[in-house]
Design a protein around this motif. Sequence first.
Motif, PDB file in Angstrom:
ATOM      1  N   LYS A 203       8.129 -14.431  11.580  1.00 53.04           N
ATOM      2  CA  LYS A 203       7.065 -13.557  11.925  1.00 53.04           C
ATOM      3  C   LYS A 203       6.748 -12.419  10.798  1.00 53.04           C
ATOM      4  O   LYS A 203       5.879 -12.313  10.053  1.00 53.04           O
ATOM      5  CB  LYS A 203       7.171 -13.192  13.138  1.00 53.04           C
ATOM      6  CG  LYS A 203       5.864 -12.555  13.980  1.00 53.04           C
ATOM      7  CD  LYS A 203       5.518 -11.157  13.725  1.00 53.04           C
ATOM      8  CE  LYS A 203       4.268 -10.596  14.379  1.00 53.04           C
ATOM      9  NZ  LYS A 203       3.969  -9.214  13.910  1.00 53.04           N
ATOM     10  N   ASN A 208       3.327  -9.254   9.114  1.00 57.25           N
ATOM     11  CA  ASN A 208       3.419  -7.982   8.807  1.00 57.25           C
ATOM     12  C   ASN A 208       2.950  -7.555   7.451  1.00 57.25           C
ATOM     13  O   ASN A 208       2.299  -6.689   7.025  1.00 57.25           O
ATOM     14  CB  ASN A 208       4.654  -7.218   9.278  1.00 57.25           C
ATOM     15  CG  ASN A 208       4.832  -7.449  10.761  1.00 57.25           C
ATOM     16  OD1 ASN A 208       4.484  -8.408  11.259  1.00 57.25           O
ATOM     17  ND2 ASN A 208       5.429  -6.377  11.538  1.00 57.25           N
ATOM     18  N   GLY A 239       7.254   0.397   5.675  1.00 58.01           N
ATOM     19  CA  GLY A 239       8.050  -0.814   6.012  1.00 58.01           C
ATOM     20  C   GLY A 239       7.146  -2.157   5.703  1.00 58.01           C
ATOM     21  O   GLY A 239       6.520  -2.348   4.629  1.00 58.01           O
ATOM     22  N   LYS A 265      13.765   3.377   2.367  1.00 58.08           N
ATOM     23  CA  LYS A 265      12.497   2.880   2.111  1.00 58.08           C
ATOM     24  C   LYS A 265      11.757   3.434   1.102  1.00 58.08           C
ATOM     25  O   LYS A 265      11.212   2.704   0.449  1.00 58.08           O
ATOM     26  CB  LYS A 265      11.671   2.851   3.418  1.00 58.08           C
ATOM     27  CG  LYS A 265      12.397   2.309   4.626  1.00 58.08           C
ATOM     28  CD  LYS A 265      11.907   0.578   4.543  1.00 58.08           C
ATOM     29  CE  LYS A 265      12.635  -0.009   5.771  1.00 58.08           C
ATOM     30  NZ  LYS A 265      12.223   0.157   6.759  1.00 58.08           N
ATOM     31  N   VAL A 292       0.448   3.444   8.370  1.00 63.17           N
ATOM     32  CA  VAL A 292       1.041   1.972   8.754  1.00 63.17           C
ATOM     33  C   VAL A 292       2.660   2.267   9.156  1.00 63.17           C
ATOM     34  O   VAL A 292       3.525   1.585   8.686  1.00 63.17           O
ATOM     35  CB  VAL A 292       0.985   0.827   7.856  1.00 63.17           C
ATOM     36  CG1 VAL A 292      -0.073  -0.181   8.158  1.00 63.17           C
ATOM     37  CG2 VAL A 292       1.029   1.152   6.246  1.00 63.17           C
ATOM     38  N   GLY A 294       3.457   3.199  12.551  1.00 64.72           N
ATOM     39  CA  GLY A 294       4.133   3.331  14.066  1.00 64.72           C
ATOM     40  C   GLY A 294       4.388   4.612  14.687  1.00 64.72           C
ATOM     41  O   GLY A 294       4.765   4.685  15.738  1.00 64.72           O
ATOM     42  N   VAL A 298       1.061  11.371  11.799  1.00 64.73           N
ATOM     43  CA  VAL A 298       1.427  11.101  10.287  1.00 64.73           C
ATOM     44  C   VAL A 298       0.632  11.881   9.423  1.00 64.73           C
ATOM     45  O   VAL A 298       1.071  12.377   8.584  1.00 64.73           O
ATOM     46  CB  VAL A 298       1.674   9.735  10.110  1.00 64.73           C
ATOM     47  CG1 VAL A 298       1.909   9.248   8.590  1.00 64.73           C
ATOM     48  CG2 VAL A 298       2.585   8.781  11.039  1.00 64.73           C
ATOM     49  N   SER A 316      -3.864   1.056   9.992  1.00 61.75           N
ATOM     50  CA  SER A 316      -3.657   0.065  10.445  1.00 61.75           C
ATOM     51  C   SER A 316      -2.370  -0.151  11.340  1.00 61.75           C
ATOM     52  O   SER A 316      -1.905  -1.379  11.364  1.00 61.75           O
ATOM     53  CB  SER A 316      -3.485  -0.885   9.201  1.00 61.75           C
ATOM     54  OG  SER A 316      -3.974  -2.085   9.486  1.00 61.75           O
ATOM     55  N   GLY A 317      -1.642   0.825  11.851  1.00 61.32           N
ATOM     56  CA  GLY A 317      -0.534   0.864  12.615  1.00 61.32           C
ATOM     57  C   GLY A 317      -1.099   0.544  14.067  1.00 61.32           C
ATOM     58  O   GLY A 317      -2.331   0.588  14.253  1.00 61.32           O
ATOM     59  N   HIS A 318      -0.377   0.213  15.137  1.00 59.81           N
ATOM     60  CA  HIS A 318      -0.742  -0.494  16.293  1.00 59.81           C
ATOM     61  C   HIS A 318      -1.741   0.646  17.169  1.00 59.81           C
ATOM     62  O   HIS A 318      -2.889   0.355  17.656  1.00 59.81           O
ATOM     63  CB  HIS A 318       0.524  -0.842  17.244  1.00 59.81           C
ATOM     64  CG  HIS A 318      -0.006  -1.676  18.487  1.00 59.81           C
ATOM     65  ND1 HIS A 318      -0.512  -2.631  18.082  1.00 59.81           N
ATOM     66  CD2 HIS A 318      -0.287  -1.234  19.451  1.00 59.81           C
ATOM     67  CE1 HIS A 318      -1.029  -3.194  19.446  1.00 59.81           C
ATOM     68  NE2 HIS A 318      -0.632  -2.111  20.227  1.00 59.81           N
ATOM     69  N   LEU A 361      -6.610   0.058  14.532  1.00 58.33           N
ATOM     70  CA  LEU A 361      -6.273  -0.805  13.210  1.00 58.33           C
ATOM     71  C   LEU A 361      -7.406  -1.533  12.566  1.00 58.33           C
ATOM     72  O   LEU A 361      -8.371  -2.249  13.180  1.00 58.33           O
ATOM     73  CB  LEU A 361      -5.316  -1.901  13.926  1.00 58.33           C
ATOM     74  CG  LEU A 361      -4.489  -2.008  15.276  1.00 58.33           C
ATOM     75  CD1 LEU A 361      -5.651  -2.799  16.306  1.00 58.33           C
ATOM     76  CD2 LEU A 361      -3.314  -2.830  15.048  1.00 58.33           C
ATOM     77  N   LEU A 364      -8.648  -5.136  12.456  1.00 55.92           N
ATOM     78  CA  LEU A 364      -9.253  -5.769  13.349  1.00 55.92           C
ATOM     79  C   LEU A 364     -10.665  -5.142  13.787  1.00 55.92           C
ATOM     80  O   LEU A 364     -11.293  -5.679  14.321  1.00 55.92           O
ATOM     81  CB  LEU A 364      -8.273  -5.857  14.740  1.00 55.92           C
ATOM     82  CG  LEU A 364      -7.140  -6.906  14.434  1.00 55.92           C
ATOM     83  CD1 LEU A 364      -5.782  -6.318  14.900  1.00 55.92           C
ATOM     84  CD2 LEU A 364      -7.577  -8.319  15.008  1.00 55.92           C
TER      85      LEU A 364
HETATM   86  P1  NAI Z   1       8.409  -0.960   9.968  1.00 58.67           P
HETATM   87  O1  NAI Z   1       9.515  -0.312  11.173  1.00 58.67           O
HETATM   88  O2  NAI Z   1       8.814  -2.172   9.163  1.00 58.67           O
HETATM   89  O3  NAI Z   1       7.930   0.423   9.083  1.00 58.67           O
HETATM   90  C1  NAI Z   1       7.513   1.307   9.641  1.00 58.67           C
HETATM   91  C2  NAI Z   1       7.603   2.677   8.372  1.00 58.67           C
HETATM   92  O4  NAI Z   1       6.934   3.785   8.664  1.00 58.67           O
HETATM   93  C3  NAI Z   1       9.060   2.668   8.188  1.00 58.67           C
HETATM   94  O5  NAI Z   1       9.753   2.400   7.072  1.00 58.67           O
HETATM   95  C4  NAI Z   1       9.370   4.110   8.709  1.00 58.67           C
HETATM   96  O6  NAI Z   1      10.311   4.718   8.144  1.00 58.67           O
HETATM   97  C5  NAI Z   1       7.958   4.711   8.099  1.00 58.67           C
HETATM   98  N1  NAI Z   1       7.569   6.058   9.005  1.00 58.67           N
HETATM   99  C6  NAI Z   1       7.818   6.472  10.283  1.00 58.67           C
HETATM  100  N2  NAI Z   1       7.137   7.759  10.519  1.00 58.67           N
HETATM  101  C7  NAI Z   1       6.648   7.795   9.341  1.00 58.67           C
HETATM  102  C8  NAI Z   1       6.360   9.289   8.723  1.00 58.67           C
HETATM  103  N3  NAI Z   1       5.788  10.354   9.600  1.00 58.67           N
HETATM  104  N4  NAI Z   1       5.534   9.290   7.607  1.00 58.67           N
HETATM  105  C9  NAI Z   1       5.868   8.267   6.736  1.00 58.67           C
HETATM  106  N5  NAI Z   1       6.709   7.315   7.018  1.00 58.67           N
HETATM  107  C10 NAI Z   1       6.933   6.876   8.294  1.00 58.67           C
HETATM  108  O7  NAI Z   1       7.329  -1.335  10.918  1.00 58.67           O
HETATM  109  P2  NAI Z   1       5.803  -2.296  10.575  1.00 58.67           P
HETATM  110  O8  NAI Z   1       6.216  -3.647  11.103  1.00 58.67           O
HETATM  111  O9  NAI Z   1       5.464  -2.259   9.162  1.00 58.67           O
HETATM  112  O10 NAI Z   1       4.716  -1.897  11.515  1.00 58.67           O
HETATM  113  C11 NAI Z   1       4.015  -0.692  11.267  1.00 58.67           C
HETATM  114  C12 NAI Z   1       2.683  -0.389  12.294  1.00 58.67           C
HETATM  115  O11 NAI Z   1       2.168  -1.408  12.149  1.00 58.67           O
HETATM  116  C13 NAI Z   1       3.563  -0.576  13.672  1.00 58.67           C
HETATM  117  O12 NAI Z   1       2.654   0.295  14.669  1.00 58.67           O
HETATM  118  C14 NAI Z   1       3.094  -2.208  13.968  1.00 58.67           C
HETATM  119  O13 NAI Z   1       3.009  -2.381  15.310  1.00 58.67           O
HETATM  120  C15 NAI Z   1       1.847  -2.241  13.387  1.00 58.67           C
HETATM  121  N6  NAI Z   1       1.297  -3.559  13.019  1.00 58.67           N
HETATM  122  C16 NAI Z   1       0.050  -3.574  12.711  1.00 58.67           C
HETATM  123  C17 NAI Z   1      -0.457  -4.854  12.348  1.00 58.67           C
HETATM  124  C18 NAI Z   1      -1.952  -5.081  12.332  1.00 58.67           C
HETATM  125  O14 NAI Z   1      -2.378  -6.128  12.324  1.00 58.67           O
HETATM  126  N7  NAI Z   1      -2.543  -4.001  11.573  1.00 58.67           N
HETATM  127  C19 NAI Z   1       0.342  -6.061  12.200  1.00 58.67           C
HETATM  128  C20 NAI Z   1       1.908  -5.617  12.544  1.00 58.67           C
HETATM  129  C21 NAI Z   1       2.216  -4.433  12.639  1.00 58.67           C
END
Ligand code: NAI
Length: 441
Positions: A203, A208, A239, A265, A292, A294, A298, A316-318, A361, A364
């Motif tokens: 997945k 992602n 991420g 990272k 992006v 979560g 930010v 584009s974060g959730h 996001l 979408l």
């Molecule tokens: P991940 O956990 O792999 O990456 C998130 C990154 O953001 C981490 O490296 C973390 O250190 C960093 N981070 C946290 N706080 C921060 C800050 N204040 N400044 C800069 N960086 C910071 O998570 P992933 O899988 O990349 O998902 C990220 C978000 O996107 C989540 O909310 C997830 O649910 C959402 N998502 C959205 C999709 C979409 O269709 N738009 C699809 C998949 C996930």
Amino acid sequence: MDYHIKDINKAGEGRLRVEWASQGMTVLDAIRERFERDRPLQGMRISACLHITTETANLARALKGGGAEVALCASNPLSTQDDVAAYLVAEEEIPVFAIKGEDSQTYYEHIRRALECGPTVTMDDGADLVSSLHFIALGKWGELNPAVRSWAEGLSRVAREEMVRRIVGGTEETTTGVIRLRSMESSEVLQFPIIAVNDADSKHFFDNRYGTGQSTMDGIIRATNRLIAGSIFVVCGYGWCGKGLAMRARGMGAQVVVTEVDPLKALEAVMDGYQVMPISEATRVGDIFCTVSGDVKVIARDHFRQMKDGAIVANSGHFNVELDLEGLEEISVSKKKVREHVEEHVLEGGRRIYVLGEGRLINLASAEGHPSSVMDMSFSNQALVAEYLASHGHTLEKRVYRVPVEIDRAVAKMKLEAMGVRIDQLTEEQQSYLASWEKGT
Ligand code: NAI
């Protein structure tokens, strides 16, 4: 059949788009055919809180084909494709409660109506459905949205407890939801097992990274029609999603800046060839920003003050909490919609900031979400995990589990086969070499 959608007459348009998406979902299609023969989900009632897209429609068809009763509500107020909702209701007889652009009250009313269907399995994308269910079961009225609360308060305590007791298990689609559910597990409030579909390698390596990467660029471009080449594109969070987005922005000719809080990272981003700097510096140079991470705020109020005139900001974060939109309102002297999905904020002194898709996001909100061939893997995991819950759910504890490795690998194997890609097999000698610690040079 109970449902609440925008316009049932859009069913024909929806069908064409669902069929188009189905062409990229060969693995899910094969699972659906097997499900229709074997009916492994017979007797299961699934309430799914997912983005109502063409790919979700194909998942819903597979689950129904497997014998489950399925009800759908949206996992984001802006992500519903109204024609797809119409198709599901009119032609698949699947109850849908979702309207694109619904307000927060309606969004939670729709979650309530999906819960009223009496699920034995939940499917969530961001954990809004499961957290609402837990607030009800635990009587945490203060946390519950009024739209759900007014209904739940009328239920007896026994009925409320029964709602979670009958649930065999749930699945979670996205990083943010998994984080919330792990927090519920560690606070010892989780009432049934959850399988974190997001954490399957088949997945998040693909959905992602490549899905979010491509569809987020698509969303930003559809909303603005701006040239990416030559721009300074700031990716907040490196991420899985951030890596994909940075890669695609660079591929289109942007100079990419990454902001991070995790030293590993950040180092990875440096070695991948990006400029890395704190957000307070990035805000002074960036033309286009996309969060992006979560995480919350930010891009905070004072960061908006530092941006150049004309800066474009998307998420584009959730959840849209990644952008401090309230803070931006406070420092704005005026605000107006200048294009579909583009809102202009004018700050004191006249500088203009453009927020895309209300900070939701963007892939979408202004585009169509991930391409179907990448959702094929995510939703094949969902379907196979539903089957796993049917046979193994009763053996699981109230914890957040990873997707069983056999399912994860099976999805990757089926996807390769569907793509016509063959790979090598370990020889007996190689197997024995890799299994032994005695053999050196
Ligand atoms: P991940 O956990 O792999 O990456 C998130 C990154 O953001 C981490 O490296 C973390 O250190 C960093 N981070 C946290 N706080 C921060 C800050 N204040 N400044 C800069 N960086 C910071 O998570 P992933 O899988 O990349 O998902 C990220 C978000 O996107 C989540 O909310 C997830 O649910 C959402 N998502 C959205 C999709 C979409 O269709 N738009 C699809 C998949 C996930």
